[in-house]
Design an enzyme around this catalytic site. Sequence first.
Site, PDB file in Angstrom:
ATOM      1  N   ASP A 281       0.859  -1.177   0.000  1.00 61.27           N
ATOM      2  CA  ASP A 281       0.000   0.000   0.000  1.00 61.27           C
ATOM      3  C   ASP A 281       0.898   1.230   0.000  1.00 61.27           C
ATOM      4  OD1 ASP A 281      -3.000   0.918   0.629  1.00 61.27           O
ATOM      5  OD2 ASP A 281      -1.596   2.224   1.695  1.00 61.27           O
ATOM      6  N   LEU A 282       0.693   2.140  -0.969  1.00 64.50           N
ATOM      7  CA  LEU A 282       1.534   3.329  -1.057  1.00 64.50           C
ATOM      8  C   LEU A 282       1.277   4.242   0.133  1.00 64.50           C
ATOM      9  CD1 LEU A 282       1.304   4.201  -4.855  1.00 64.50           C
ATOM     10  CD2 LEU A 282       2.785   2.564  -3.682  1.00 64.50           C
TER      11      LEU A 282
ATOM     12  N   ASP B 222      -4.576   2.253  -4.271  1.00 61.82           N
ATOM     13  CA  ASP B 222      -3.108   2.201  -4.304  1.00 61.82           C
ATOM     14  C   ASP B 222      -2.589   0.895  -3.707  1.00 61.82           C
ATOM     15  OD1 ASP B 222      -4.067   2.891  -1.796  1.00 61.82           O
ATOM     16  OD2 ASP B 222      -2.263   3.993  -1.240  1.00 61.82           O
TER      17      ASP B 222
END
Length: 818
Positions: free
Chosen positions: A691-692, A734
């Site tokens: 996950d960004l 994301d």
Amino acid sequence: MVRDSILSVVKATDNLEDKSKKKESRKSKKELAAELAEIRQKLKELRDLAGRYIDDMDSVKQDEARLRTIFESIRSGILLVDAERHVIVDVNTVAAKMIGLSRREIVGTICHKHVCPAEAGGCPITDLGQTVDNSERVLLGYDGRIIPIIKTVNTIFINGRRHLIESFVDNTERKRAEEEIKKYRDNLEQLVEKRTADLEKVMEQLHAEIAERRQAENSLKRNETLLRLILNLSTNFICLPAEETDNGIDDVLKVIGQFADVDRSYVFQFSENGTRVDNTHEWCAPGILAQKEELRGVTANDLPWFFKSIKRLETIHIPDVAQLPAGAEAEKEEFMREGIQSLIVVPVVSNNLLIGFLGLDSVRSKKNWPEGIISLLKIVGEIVANALAQKKAAEAMKRGSAKYQALFENASDAIFLIKGGVFIDCNPKSLEMFRSTKQRILGKTPYSFCPEFQPDGSRSQDVALEKGRSVVSGTPQYFEFRHRRGDGTLFDAEVSLSRVDIANEVLLQAIIRDVTARKNWEHALQESEARYRSLFGESQDAIYIATQYGAFIDVNRSFLDLFGYTRDEILKLNAKIAYVNEKDIENFKKIIKKDGYVKAFEQKLKKKNGTIMDCILTVTTKKDAGGRIVAYQGIIRDITAEKLAEQTIRHMAYHDALTGLPNRTLFNDRLNMAILNAQRNHKRAAVMMLDLDKFKQINDVWGHKFGDLLLKTVGERLIITLRKSDTVARMGGDEFLVIIPEVDHVDDTDIIAGKILQAFSETFVISDRNLSVTTSVGIAVYPQDGKDAETLIKHADIAMYAAKTTGRNQYMRYSSQM
């Protein structure tokens, strides 16, 4: 503890003061001074303790401030609930914002008013004993809004009292994303179904067109065969001697029986008084029992319905004997006795007189004869009628001039006797055919009843004189000639011109048969062939004809356009040039050799410029009497665009539209396969969820278009970083998922995760901007962290959130304590 010490010191000081007051009058100055010194010591201790208390209180306030900062910085909504009273004790800003009230308005209210609405005594935690861990629940906003949330509840004790910490996150976007994914999947399924239906419709149209072309070709061939058959039969009977008439009729029955694919063909003739009929001629297919000897002297009493119909000169067509109408019981019984399932009968008429009938029987199967066979039967009936009439005329001539005259008078063809180049006699049929009278015919030359020029441009007079000289010299003449009737209309006729010697006189006999009907048939046949050629030339599909060795004989315009050759080029080439490789050629030969045809066969072919096409190929063969292939006829349709559309649809169904990476469906398929392989090979497999970090801020600052470009670049960098055997997928937003198949050691996942973090340490260049982005990675390993895809993904997600909440830009392996 400090507070208790202060209280004890104060109490002790009070006691000293009280004692000093009571004994003040009795004590000496020395004693008072000692007591005063003790009091001062106690006050000093009090001041020291008070200072320590103030320092401790400052420390507690600082701790409370730090806790409040942490409490407020958590991105999830947090409620602190008194478990016994169900009263909200504290709430963070995120939770207050989601509920839509201030902290002051929320604290002190019942928790069920806002989270997981329940009746009194129905609390899932305290009353029902349930565990709430990442469970889907709802949050009630002050304005009545229902907000879907993911909720987790933990128990803590504060000052010995049980409290509940309820943490939750807004699940609205996820729900909306799931709905969008479902809507997208439904639309995609509809698109796939539509494309499939369209392809099926195209294939049905193709098959229908192929069947239509094949039917046209078969019809054309059959019509050509039928025309030649009629011409041969007609010509043979014109020249047939009377004594060979019966044999000629037998031959005709065999020919038409085989052509019509029947089991029995026959001729019946009526007696002179017309009261009975005899089966005079018959042909039977091999294995079919003859009926000729059994069917003699049949009367109207035996077959009343049949006799009534044939006497009316009707064509009797019975596709199914079992379905004969009421009143035809005798006929049904007789036909079934003969084993007949279907039959067709036409009357044989000579000079407007019914002399018999010609018929076809089908014994081994039911048949519904087409109009072409019925027309053939009628024409053959006329030929048979003429043949029988000629036979009778010949027999009459043998019995004398009177009988010859009867034949002459009753012939169904026009007959002329010529002497000295002019007509000296003619029969009634000639008067009918030429629409004239004897007075206007006799004494005239044959070419008087012809146009000045024939269709080929020759002068009628010159041709007639030349034919007459040849006949006089002993060479009979058979030819077509155009004539003119008495009313001026023109017609084509077959002429049989021969020499006859009567009473030592040399005469010419001309037998003339009107072939207008046959000419019309030929014209119709030519039009049919023209339609076929038009279909061949104007078809949108590529059509070709090749020899048994593959050399092209003919191709249509669509073939030249499809493959890019000129007609001169293609007619010098072999069909092998269209195949991509030798293996395809050998495969084609095997199928043709086995089945004799190729139908709707998918094959890659190449154009003159080398372009490879996906095609649908249908090829039939033409064989000689020995069963050897002498030619190929093929139809080719380019389906490259359809195949590309299928591939695009298939790719869209299993890949993310933005990044082109595998989507959740394809990821699950590959993960299940990786688990099976790991189980079979006694190895491990790993799932990583990425996950960004702070991606929402990037979207808010630079916009969603910029964020989309970043996601695509992240996907590309992950693919470069990982092995080809690994799978990188996008879950939405994301979040990315990674499959690491065949992991030997659990520690190997640390190395791979480290490579991923290292890859993110390099800046991303998006729209000419350098951007530093980090990611949090969660790892779950099969089989220790889960034995199925759903569990592994869930545990990788938990580990990823643990990595994110403990500092971001790191990876964590799943642990059951998380």
